[in-house]
Write a protein that holds these residues in place. Sequence first.
Motif, PDB file in Angstrom:
ATOM      1  N   GLY A   1      21.881  51.599  43.039  1.00 56.04           N
ATOM      2  CA  GLY A   1      22.101  51.817  44.461  1.00 56.04           C
ATOM      3  C   GLY A   1      23.436  51.255  44.911  1.00 56.04           C
ATOM      4  N   VAL A   2      23.770  51.513  46.171  1.00 60.16           N
ATOM      5  CA  VAL A   2      25.099  51.160  46.679  1.00 60.16           C
ATOM      6  C   VAL A   2      25.120  49.892  47.531  1.00 60.16           C
ATOM      7  CG1 VAL A   2      25.876  53.564  46.657  1.00 60.16           C
ATOM      8  CG2 VAL A   2      24.783  52.635  48.708  1.00 60.16           C
ATOM      9  N   GLN A   3      23.943  49.384  47.886  1.00 58.25           N
ATOM     10  CA  GLN A   3      23.886  48.269  48.836  1.00 58.25           C
ATOM     11  C   GLN A   3      24.680  47.054  48.351  1.00 58.25           C
ATOM     12  OE1 GLN A   3      21.217  50.069  47.892  1.00 58.25           O
ATOM     13  NE2 GLN A   3      20.912  51.175  49.822  1.00 58.25           N
ATOM     14  N   LYS A   4      24.543  46.725  47.066  1.00 57.55           N
ATOM     15  CA  LYS A   4      25.231  45.550  46.527  1.00 57.55           C
ATOM     16  C   LYS A   4      26.746  45.735  46.524  1.00 57.55           C
ATOM     17  CE  LYS A   4      21.410  44.072  43.540  1.00 57.55           C
ATOM     18  NZ  LYS A   4      20.962  43.889  42.147  1.00 57.55           N
ATOM     19  N   LEU A   5      27.195  46.991  46.426  1.00 56.98           N
ATOM     20  CA  LEU A   5      28.633  47.244  46.364  1.00 56.98           C
ATOM     21  C   LEU A   5      29.296  47.106  47.723  1.00 56.98           C
ATOM     22  CD1 LEU A   5      28.808  50.349  43.975  1.00 56.98           C
ATOM     23  CD2 LEU A   5      29.235  47.950  43.416  1.00 56.98           C
ATOM     24  N   GLN A   6      28.544  47.395  48.780  1.00 54.53           N
ATOM     25  CA  GLN A   6      29.136  47.394  50.118  1.00 54.53           C
ATOM     26  C   GLN A   6      29.833  46.078  50.450  1.00 54.53           C
ATOM     27  OE1 GLN A   6      29.785  49.606  52.236  1.00 54.53           O
ATOM     28  NE2 GLN A   6      28.374  51.301  52.063  1.00 54.53           N
ATOM     29  N   LYS A   7      29.209  44.980  50.072  1.00 54.64           N
ATOM     30  CA  LYS A   7      29.787  43.669  50.432  1.00 54.64           C
ATOM     31  C   LYS A   7      30.933  43.258  49.511  1.00 54.64           C
ATOM     32  CE  LYS A   7      26.123  41.276  47.877  1.00 54.64           C
ATOM     33  NZ  LYS A   7      24.922  40.436  47.978  1.00 54.64           N
ATOM     34  N   GLU A   8      31.130  44.019  48.434  1.00 50.09           N
ATOM     35  CA  GLU A   8      32.188  43.674  47.485  1.00 50.09           C
ATOM     36  C   GLU A   8      33.506  44.402  47.763  1.00 50.09           C
ATOM     37  OE1 GLU A   8      31.918  41.364  45.340  1.00 50.09           O
ATOM     38  OE2 GLU A   8      29.774  41.096  44.984  1.00 50.09           O
ATOM     39  N   ILE A   9      33.437  45.543  48.457  1.00 49.13           N
ATOM     40  CA  ILE A   9      34.635  46.376  48.565  1.00 49.13           C
ATOM     41  C   ILE A   9      35.531  45.936  49.712  1.00 49.13           C
ATOM     42  CG2 ILE A   9      33.507  48.371  47.530  1.00 49.13           C
ATOM     43  CD1 ILE A   9      33.272  49.572  50.343  1.00 49.13           C
TER      44      ILE A   9
END
Length: 253
Positions: free
Chosen positions: A191-199
């Motif tokens: 999923g994408v949720q974890k990536l949102q806070k990294e970008i």
Amino acid sequence: MQMKRILLKIGSNTLTKETSQISRGKIEDIGRQIAFMKDEYEFIIVSSGAIAAAKQFVELEHHGAAIDVKQALAAIGQPHLMRIFQENFRELGLSTSQCLLSYSDFDNLDAKANIKNTINVLVANKFIPIINENDTVATDEIQFGDNDKLAALTAALLQVDLLMIATNTDGVYTRESIENNKPETITSVSGVQKLQKEISASKSTHGTGGMQSKIEAATIAQTAGIETWIVNGLKDNFIVDAITGKSNHTKIK
């Protein structure tokens, strides 16, 4: 055996190799890899680069808003972009075809059916569809997205097996590693949720999307049950290396 279907999205930065003009060498690199894998995989390409192609030939006088000039540049550059694809791919024994789409097409059931049927016929007859936004009538991807969203919507419509987005990084880096100036790739995530806070919100040189639009594209693909890979298109052999696990890239499962 049914061939796996890959939708490959190529951004302006990849096609220009972060210069001011389209790189024939990069297009040849892409074609060579597709030719190498054509017995196992079907490829559909969503390509940016029409404006970059035009800027090699013309400098338009400004008789309208900046977006109007960009639309005009896209109209001039699109035939040049297709010619470069056609010439390079033909030398590798590959046939190409052009499809220009706009977002309104995806809101119309008849149009969606026509797109799907046409592309299926092209692929079945060994013609590689090269898709771009119809920039004469639509400005979504000129203003933001660099065809990331268009690629995701097309991937969902065609129910491809994989959405591969080529960009100018080794996938998505952790925010901490970027802040420490030692980029570290997030190799796999559900999923994408974890990536949102990294970008970060930064955008690339020629492209208009940045990583945020790629995450949004992955969200569309995820809803359709399609895995997304974000790979470094600036590197030679990036498609084969990603598929064979030889490169650092981000898999969004």
